[in-house]
Write a protein that holds these residues in place. Sequence first.
Motif, mmCIF file in Angstrom:
data_model
loop_
_atom_site.group_PDB
_atom_site.id
_atom_site.type_symbol
_atom_site.label_atom_id
_atom_site.label_comp_id
_atom_site.label_asym_id
_atom_site.label_seq_id
_atom_site.Cartn_x
_atom_site.Cartn_y
_atom_site.Cartn_z
ATOM 1 N N HIS A 16 -32.077 -7.330 -47.695
ATOM 2 C CA HIS A 16 -31.819 -5.892 -47.567
ATOM 3 C C HIS A 16 -33.051 -5.131 -47.069
ATOM 4 O O HIS A 16 -33.021 -3.892 -47.020
ATOM 5 C CB HIS A 16 -31.366 -5.323 -48.911
ATOM 6 N N ARG A 79 -32.485 3.332 -51.254
ATOM 7 C CA ARG A 79 -32.423 1.983 -50.667
ATOM 8 C C ARG A 79 -31.646 1.009 -51.537
ATOM 9 O O ARG A 79 -31.252 -0.066 -51.064
ATOM 10 C CB ARG A 79 -33.845 1.442 -50.450
ATOM 11 N N PRO A 82 -27.000 -0.007 -51.549
ATOM 12 C CA PRO A 82 -26.432 -1.140 -50.809
ATOM 13 C C PRO A 82 -26.664 -2.477 -51.515
ATOM 14 O O PRO A 82 -25.806 -3.365 -51.463
ATOM 15 C CB PRO A 82 -27.169 -1.090 -49.468
ATOM 16 N N VAL A 83 -27.817 -2.614 -52.168
ATOM 17 C CA VAL A 83 -28.094 -3.833 -52.928
ATOM 18 C C VAL A 83 -27.136 -3.917 -54.121
ATOM 19 O O VAL A 83 -26.546 -4.972 -54.391
ATOM 20 C CB VAL A 83 -29.559 -3.850 -53.422
ATOM 21 N N GLU A 86 -23.626 -5.085 -53.535
ATOM 22 C CA GLU A 86 -23.486 -6.542 -53.461
ATOM 23 C C GLU A 86 -23.544 -7.178 -54.850
ATOM 24 O O GLU A 86 -22.693 -8.007 -55.198
ATOM 25 C CB GLU A 86 -24.578 -7.129 -52.579
#
Length: 287
Positions: A16, A79, A82-83, A86
């Motif tokens: 990422h 940031r 998005p991690v 998942e």
Amino acid sequence: MNLTDAATLRSLLNRHGFSFSKQLGQNFLVNPSVCPRMAEACGAGPGVGVLEIGPGVGVLTRELAVHAEKVAAIELDHRLPPVLAETLADFSNVHIVEGDVLKLDLHALLAREFPGLRVAVCANLPYYITSPVILKLLSEKLPVESLTVMVQKEAAARLCARPGERACGAVSAVVWYYAEPRVLFPVSRASFLPRPNVDSAVIQLRVRPTPPVVLRDESFFFRVVRACFSQRRKACANALAAGLSIPKGEAAAALKSAGALPNVRAEALPLEQLAALSNALWETRHG
């Protein structure tokens, strides 16, 4: 995905394009035994909603989601969602709230996220915002039963120090007014990636249904407490006179009314005497 495996975690973050921010105090847990203990201690289970602050990559979030009815996790770093999308893909009972916990309307957030649920807070707090976050959560009198949080080891001792003990400070007194704090267990610095320079501890603050002392004015009490501890090495009468801009004789008289000597230091005053001191000063000021 084993998020407590350092190699797996590094691979995830590299994929990422993520790098750790010292400014945000980012240290992610890689000790597999810590999160289950925190989730159990906070009471995560059916009928319970858990508010998490700073989920990171979701190590604690996943453990909470397994047990709790719902988890709402506040994340400041843009940031990381998005991690988290998942790492938390298997959980439908988690909502990531992007924002700054110190600026959010937490009453509205809890009403929106946890209608009809009991609520607990469980978090690995960044060291640099530990006290501001805890004081916000307590002072806003949220419908929260407890705070189970990981903090720096020294901060844990300070936050849980009972008024009247040497380690007590202004924050300790405020915490004891709102809650019953205790240290649950230590956490080694080796439990994190990257490894911080200090050890941590998990503490729990059980929120009191009603304060243990009666005050004439709560906000004035907090002013008095701050003044008392503003000059720890000085006699309380001197610290009060300087901190509240009042005559030393007035401070000494209030201390006498509270059953304390004028040369006593703030750390020696139990919560009951701090309350009596505040009430005496308030009476002098307001009649």
